[in-house]
Enzyme design. Structure first.
Site, short mmCIF file in Angstrom:
data_model
loop_
_atom_site.label_atom_id
_atom_site.label_comp_id
_atom_site.label_asym_id
_atom_site.label_seq_id
_atom_site.Cartn_x
_atom_site.Cartn_y
_atom_site.Cartn_z
N TYR A 73 79.17 3.59 33.73
CA TYR A 73 77.89 3.78 33.04
C TYR A 73 76.87 4.38 34.00
CZ TYR A 73 77.31 -0.73 35.39
OH TYR A 73 77.28 -1.72 36.34
N ARG A 104 98.07 1.98 39.52
CA ARG A 104 97.25 1.33 40.55
C ARG A 104 97.30 -0.18 40.36
NH1 ARG A 104 90.79 0.75 41.13
NH2 ARG A 104 90.90 -0.44 43.06
N HIS A 106 91.27 -6.55 46.27
CA HIS A 106 90.56 -6.49 44.99
C HIS A 106 90.11 -7.92 44.64
CE1 HIS A 106 90.14 -3.82 41.20
NE2 HIS A 106 89.40 -4.89 41.01
N ASN A 138 84.92 4.40 41.16
CA ASN A 138 84.93 3.68 39.88
C ASN A 138 83.58 3.90 39.24
OD1 ASN A 138 87.36 2.63 40.74
ND2 ASN A 138 86.68 0.50 40.85
N GLU A 164 88.93 4.21 38.60
CA GLU A 164 88.68 3.39 37.40
C GLU A 164 87.63 4.03 36.51
OE1 GLU A 164 87.50 -0.72 37.86
OE2 GLU A 164 88.96 -0.97 39.47
N GLU A 179 85.44 -1.70 45.50
CA GLU A 179 84.05 -2.01 45.18
C GLU A 179 83.39 -3.04 46.09
OE1 GLU A 179 83.70 -3.01 41.07
OE2 GLU A 179 84.51 -1.12 40.39
C1 GCO Z 1 85.33 -3.65 38.54
C2 GCO Z 1 86.71 -3.93 38.92
C3 GCO Z 1 87.61 -4.19 37.76
C4 GCO Z 1 86.94 -4.57 36.46
C5 GCO Z 1 86.56 -3.36 35.67
C6 GCO Z 1 85.88 -3.66 34.37
O1 GCO Z 1 84.96 -2.51 38.46
O2 GCO Z 1 84.58 -4.58 38.29
O3 GCO Z 1 87.29 -3.03 39.78
O4 GCO Z 1 88.36 -5.23 38.27
O5 GCO Z 1 87.74 -5.36 35.70
O6 GCO Z 1 85.69 -2.57 36.41
O7 GCO Z 1 84.72 -4.40 34.59
#
Ligand code: GCO
Length: 451
Positions: A299, A77, A121, A296, A355, A166
């Site tokens: 946590y 990706r 992104h 993604n 992610e 995101e």
């Molecule tokens: C996000 C992004 C990534 C980050 C990863 C770690 O989730 O913020 O998609 O670019 O680098 O998540 O924080």
């Protein structure tokens, strides 16, 4: 000892993003983007670094893709920097930019690795930011033109298209908390950005369908479940509900159900937040059918009511679980619950974890190895949760580790390492971490032992 198994057609990969890895910030006709501008303003990036060179992927992509092949990665990706294709955001196309991503795609094909391309992104051309960026509704047209160009140029060379990565981060961190580019502090503006982001997503998907390509398209949302810190305190319970609505439902509901969460908008109106104007046809445009749900997650949120915090009157706090070096709590059981929640709330036919991963303070030992056992443990725990979810009918078909190489971690700069490949930024040398070797074996065997 428990063996964790994955179906044979389950795809393992890694994820990256343009500004975080490419470098070559001023090369071959690329325009300025908002992260380039933002990261050069002193104080914005904790360690004072920027993405001017990062992992130099612009020049090392062949070597990096060879490494991906050696590890047996099934999907790679990556994202396109909009300002490399359109230096001014609209109008003139930069041929060198088009060529670069085509070369990356060809390299992946030749190495038998599927390509997952994120259209946005976070590196918006600065020229578009100067016109208001995501807070200006005209961006729907700008983004659609840009996406159409990518669809036409790369068509089926791409296996999985992701419109946006995101939109929560783009709007909330970019326009409200100001931690990310462009660095504003206005929640009403952030909410307008949400609407314009989602319209842009829908409009791009609509154009994509007209082309009749074989590849698949989806959106990547970052979601977490929010838990009250004290489940017996009704104020914490309500606060957690609000946090979950603004993180998950504000994005998931319009995209997958065609409407914004009314409860949230009613609450925000009471807080004097300006609700974006929704025109006829907007919700239909936003809720185009998708081929997959990109998730993604890293946590879970533990929430305390807090009167001081406008507009949600809630605060994310630690619950006492072990943390990674990003200070994020390790929450595999909550990730399992999140996957089930998505299954029940949005019923996607297919879900890809685009992610998941962990930052740790990695170092090269006396034998030249990077023994990142904490990261292996993190991956083991999260993949166990994923396999449990698959068994319980959540249609997870893929899992991409963030990140392939260490890279520029936004406001935290180069010092926060998420990669399964270590990068020495001075020499640009790559060292395969133990976690990458572990993952490589899992990919081959589609199983691993838990203990
Ligand atoms: C996000 C992004 C990534 C980050 C990863 C770690 O989730 O913020 O998609 O670019 O680098 O998540 O924080």
């Amino acid at each position: 000892m428990k063996t964790i198994k994955f179906p044979n057609n389950f795809e393992f990969g890694t994820a990256t993003a343009s500004y975080q890895i490419e470098g070559a910030a001023r090369e071959d006709g690329k325009g300025e983007d908002i992260w380039q501008r933002f990261s050069h303003i002193p104080g914005n990036i904790t360690d004072g670094t920027n993405g001017d060179t990062a992992c130099d992927f612009y020049h090392t992509y062949k070597e990096d893709i060879r490494l991906a092949k050696e590890l047996g990665l099934e999907v790679f990706r990556f994202s396109v920097n909009w300002a490399r294709i359109y230096p001014d955001g609209i109008g003139r196309i930069n041929k060198a930019g088009i060529e670069f991503y085509r070369n990356v795609l060809i390299e992946l094909k030749e190495n038998g690795i599927k390509a997952c391309m994120t259209i946005y992104h976070w590196d918006l051309p600065q020229k578009l930011q100067d016109k208001g960026g995501w807070s200006n509704r005209e961006i729907v047209g700008w983004f659609t033109e840009y996406a159409k160009t990518l669809f036409k140029e790369y068509g089926d060379l791409v296996d999985y298209w992701i419109t946006l990565n995101e939109p929560w981060c783009v709007s909330t961190l970019g326009y409200w908390t100001g931690e990310h580019a462009p660095g504003y502090h206005d929640y009403s503006m952030a909410l307008q950005a949400v609407h314009n982001l989602l319209l842009s997503h829908g409009s791009a998907v609509k154009e994509f369908r007209k082309l009749g390509l074989k590849s698949e398209i989806g959106i990547t949302l970052n979601m977490n479940l929010a838990y009250p810190l004290d489940k017996d305190d009704p104020r914490d319970v309500e606060a957690a509900k609000r946090i979950q609505l603004q993180q998950n439902n504000l994005f998931g509901d319009p995209v997958w159900k065609g409407g914004y969460p009314e409860e949230l908008f009613a609450y925000l109106k009471e807080q004097d937040v300006v609700i974006p104007e929704i025109l006829d046809g907007d919700m239909e445009l936003i809720s185009q059918p998708l081929d997959f749900f990109g998730l993604n997650t890293y946590y879970a949120e533990f929430v305390k009511a807090d009167e001081e915090q406008w507009p949600f009157h809630a605060k994310a706090v630690k619950s006492g679980k072990p943390r990674t070096d990003a200070d994020w709590e390790v929450c595999p059981d909550e990730a399992y619950e999140l996957l089930c929640w998505i299954r029940d709330t949005y019923k996607p036919a297919k879900l890809i974890i685009t992610e998941n991963g962990a930052a740790f303070n990695d170092w090269i030992d006396s034998e030249g190895k990077v023994q990142d056992t904490d990261r292996i443990e993190y991956l083991k725990q999260y993949l166990e949760a994923v396999s449990r979810a698959v068994e319980d009918g959540v249609p997870v078909m893929g899992y991409y580790v963030w990140c392939f190489t260490d890279n520029f971690e936004w406001a935290w700069g180069l010092s926060r390492r998420f990669g399964i490949i270590y990068v020495d930024y001075d020499s640009q040398k790559r060292i395969t971490k133990e976690s990458a070797k572990w993952l490589s074996k899992v990919i081959k065997e589609k199983e691993y032992n838990m203990a």
